[in-house]
Design an enzyme around this catalytic site. Structure first.
Site, mmCIF file in Angstrom:
data_model
loop_
_atom_site.group_PDB
_atom_site.id
_atom_site.type_symbol
_atom_site.label_atom_id
_atom_site.label_comp_id
_atom_site.label_asym_id
_atom_site.label_seq_id
_atom_site.Cartn_x
_atom_site.Cartn_y
_atom_site.Cartn_z
ATOM 1 N N ASP A 110 0.855 -1.179 0.000
ATOM 2 C CA ASP A 110 0.000 0.000 0.000
ATOM 3 C C ASP A 110 0.902 1.243 0.000
ATOM 4 O OD1 ASP A 110 -2.984 0.918 0.457
ATOM 5 O OD2 ASP A 110 -1.846 1.977 1.997
ATOM 6 N N TYR A 115 -2.480 11.358 2.098
ATOM 7 C CA TYR A 115 -3.422 11.490 0.979
ATOM 8 C C TYR A 115 -3.624 12.947 0.591
ATOM 9 C CZ TYR A 115 -4.625 6.596 1.703
ATOM 10 O OH TYR A 115 -4.571 5.228 1.803
ATOM 11 N N HIS A 125 -7.044 -6.702 -0.502
ATOM 12 C CA HIS A 125 -5.922 -5.767 -0.446
ATOM 13 C C HIS A 125 -4.938 -6.120 0.664
ATOM 14 C CE1 HIS A 125 -3.974 -1.828 -0.842
ATOM 15 N NE2 HIS A 125 -4.105 -1.658 0.459
#
Length: 287
Positions: A104, A211, A267
């Site tokens: 990730d 982010y 994921h």
């Protein structure tokens, strides 16, 4: 913290002006593991003791996470700083190079580090994070934009923090258990560990700041050339955040590339299918 201790130890190192916490086990050459969102070193709990048989394994808490220092400025959470953190950790531990493993966000940092300092990466292992050029390409498609809608939500000040904190950080539990195919991969103890890490003062905003800078930093650079570091990608096929098509034709950007797909897996690949992930890693490393 409600984690099951094995024979690893907890240490701190100052790198790039930031104090970083890590867990380490084993001796030998360095294997450095970088986690993603909303995790911390604990996401490698199934890998640390396995690869400590062969290496000094170091599982880092990235800046802003868990027990690592949490700079307050949003500008502290950009790719150039993450890359400097990793360079400083490798050198500060007394090594010239490492086997670099990332999942990730850790995978994004690992890709960028390998491009910036290929001489410091003996081999690269990426789990469920596409090559930067492939991710940039994917964000021009409606299907990946839909999958990545949470990134745009995270751009809003304060509201994402309030949402994640609500109902005793229930959103953290939902992120793991909601996405996982095998729900038993995350015990109540595991979920509590992630919730408590996110609840540490300053951690949640720091985690979201990754982010909030994503469109201003090098994460989405497309023209990085051909990566010469031998690379293994491991991909859980049922990733709801990142489409499998983002892996296609990665070999156009990586000279020595292998990929292993894991069906019926989300994921959270190294936690949901740890034995298979460990086997693919061992095969790639020739151990």
């Amino acid at each position: 913290m409600p984690v099951i201790e094995r024979s690893w130890t907890h240490e701190y190192i100052t790198s790039n002006g930031v104090q970083l916490h890590y867990v380490t086990q084993g001796t030998g050459s360095l294997m450095l593991m970088l986690h993603g969102f909303p995790e911390f070193w604990y996401s490698w709990r199934h890998q640390i003791p396995e690869f400590a048989k062969y290496f000094q394994v170091v599982a880092l808490d990235l800046r802003g996470y868990n027990d690592s220092e949490k700079p307050q400025a949003q500008s502290a959470y950009v790719m150039s700083e993450f890359v400097k953190d990793i360079q400083g950790v490798i050198q500060g531990l007394g090594y010239e190079k490492c086997i670099l493993v990332g999942h990730d966000w850790g995978g994004a940092i690992a890709w960028n580090f390998a491009y910036e300092y290929p001489q410091m990466v003996e081999k690269l292992i990426i789990l469920n994070l596409p090559h930067p050029a492939k991710f940039a390409e994917g964000l021009r498609t409606p299907q990946q934009l839909l999958r990545s809608a949470y990134i745009f939500f995270f751009q809003i000040p304060w509201l994402p923090e309030l949402f994640i904190q609500s109902f005793n950080y229930q959103a953290i539990a939902n992120i793991f258990q909601g996405m996982a195919i095998d729900k038993t991969a995350f015990t109540p103890t595991d979920i509590t560990a992630y919730q408590e890490a996110a609840a540490k003062p300053g951690a949640l905003t720091a985690m979201l700041n990754y982010y909030r800078n994503i469109f201003q930093q090098g994460f989405l650079h497309e023209n990085r050339g051909i990566l010469t570091v031998p690379t293994l990608m491991i991909w859980g096929e049922n990733d709801t955040a990142l489409g499998k098509e983002l892996t296609y034709n990665t070999q156009a950007y990586v000279q020595d590339f292998q990929i292993k797909y894991i069906p019926n897996c989300s994921h959270w690949v190294q936690q949901e299918q740890p034995e298979l992930v460990n086997q693919y890693m061992r095969d790639f490393l020739g151990i």
